[in-house]
Design an enzyme around this catalytic site. Sequence first.
Site, PDB file in Angstrom:
ATOM      1  N   CYS A  92      42.122  14.292 -59.666  1.00 32.39           N
ATOM      2  CA  CYS A  92      42.239  12.688 -58.834  1.00 32.39           C
ATOM      3  C   CYS A  92      42.494  12.951 -57.125  1.00 32.39           C
ATOM      4  CB  CYS A  92      43.202  12.262 -59.704  1.00 32.39           C
ATOM      5  SG  CYS A  92      43.563  10.726 -59.163  1.00 32.39           S
TER       6      CYS A  92
ATOM      7  N   CYS B  14      44.915  10.091 -56.469  1.00 34.81           N
ATOM      8  CA  CYS B  14      45.910  10.148 -56.358  1.00 34.81           C
ATOM      9  C   CYS B  14      46.348  11.748 -55.995  1.00 34.81           C
ATOM     10  CB  CYS B  14      46.388  10.887 -57.311  1.00 34.81           C
ATOM     11  SG  CYS B  14      45.502  10.133 -59.047  1.00 34.81           S
ATOM     12  N   ASP B  15      46.026  12.629 -55.436  1.00 33.90           N
ATOM     13  CA  ASP B  15      47.034  13.646 -54.427  1.00 33.90           C
ATOM     14  C   ASP B  15      45.907  13.820 -53.074  1.00 33.90           C
ATOM     15  OD1 ASP B  15      47.896  14.271 -56.471  1.00 33.90           O
ATOM     16  OD2 ASP B  15      46.318  15.824 -57.555  1.00 33.90           O
TER      17      ASP B  15
END
Length: 315
Positions: A133, A136-137
């Site tokens: 992701c 997200c990261d």
Amino acid sequence: MHSNVVIIGSGPAGLTAALYAARANLEPLVVRGLQPGGLIATTSEVENYPGFVDGIGGYELAENIEKQAARFGAQYKDALITKVDASQRPFVLTTDSGETITADTLIVSTGASPRHLGVPGEEKLANRGVSYCATCDGFFFRNKKVVVVGGGNSALDEGLFLTRFVDELIIVHRRDSLRADPVLQERALSNPKVRFIWDSTVDAITGDEKVVGVKVRNLKSGEVHDLAVDGVFPYIGHIPNSGLFKDILERDENGYIVTDGRTRTKVPGIFAAGDVVDHVYRQAITAAGEGCQAAMEATWFLAEQEYAAKKKAGA
Ligand code: NAP
């Protein structure tokens, strides 16, 4: 707990099904599952969902549909369904906390999960440099060097998102041409931070506490070389989340639930929509369209049941 329509999964398919079922006064219950909003909620920017001239964040899109459905009475539950008894109606569902939910109809919109590379180091270094992701990261990779594996829309879309943070992005692709849409190809090929390694796969991810590199194999020459990187983002497709229904519904050889083209499965009263069914288009808009179809089918199914029951009772 009982509902006319229980929807398992909360991506664009499930949430759109909730919107339509709610507007049909069916008070649907959406069991959100492990990833509220589904995969689209992990996508940075959605540029091809109609109606959003400047694009919309994936999380925001899911949140909007969820709120829209709630306005008409959709209910939401944060739980995971671990067991389905479809031997009689109402269907009986069991959640991860042991709770029981009964449902007159069921819409399966459990989506798909990222396919893993299946190479040494991948599982051990998950969340220690291996991520599925970028949204997200990505932030954790500021000024770092990362590898994206794959040549489809996800690899390029998410890879381009990563270029906001990283110093260098290396896309390792198993062929010498890309599967992604031309517009994404042009952007990636002209981005100075992006470098491609063609005809190659990642054979292993190295590091003890965190990712320090990958072993890249050239599929034409067979040569393997080490590449020092801080992160690895595999984007090599998806696997449908249909395991819960393996003994209940028909699935194809890749695990996709088989429907009759009108979202109906082989079990009357169970409908399926979105990435758990569709291995061809796999777009937010097609998932939403199927969610709409599933809700309409569920509505008609319930009306027929009611009519049959009344007729039987001589009303
Ligand atoms: P995809 O289109 O199936 O692409 C997967 C990529 O991974 C392909 O390039 C494939 O190579 C490669 N691959 C597959 N297995 C591999 C393996 N074992 N080792 C190395 N490489 C491997 O999957 P996706 O990119 O996740 O896209 C899925 C769907 O979502 C598509 O319909 C896509 O259009 C859609 N999507 C759309 C957008 C957008 O419109 N902006 C964004 C994201 C996703 P080959 O090319 O050689 O097969």
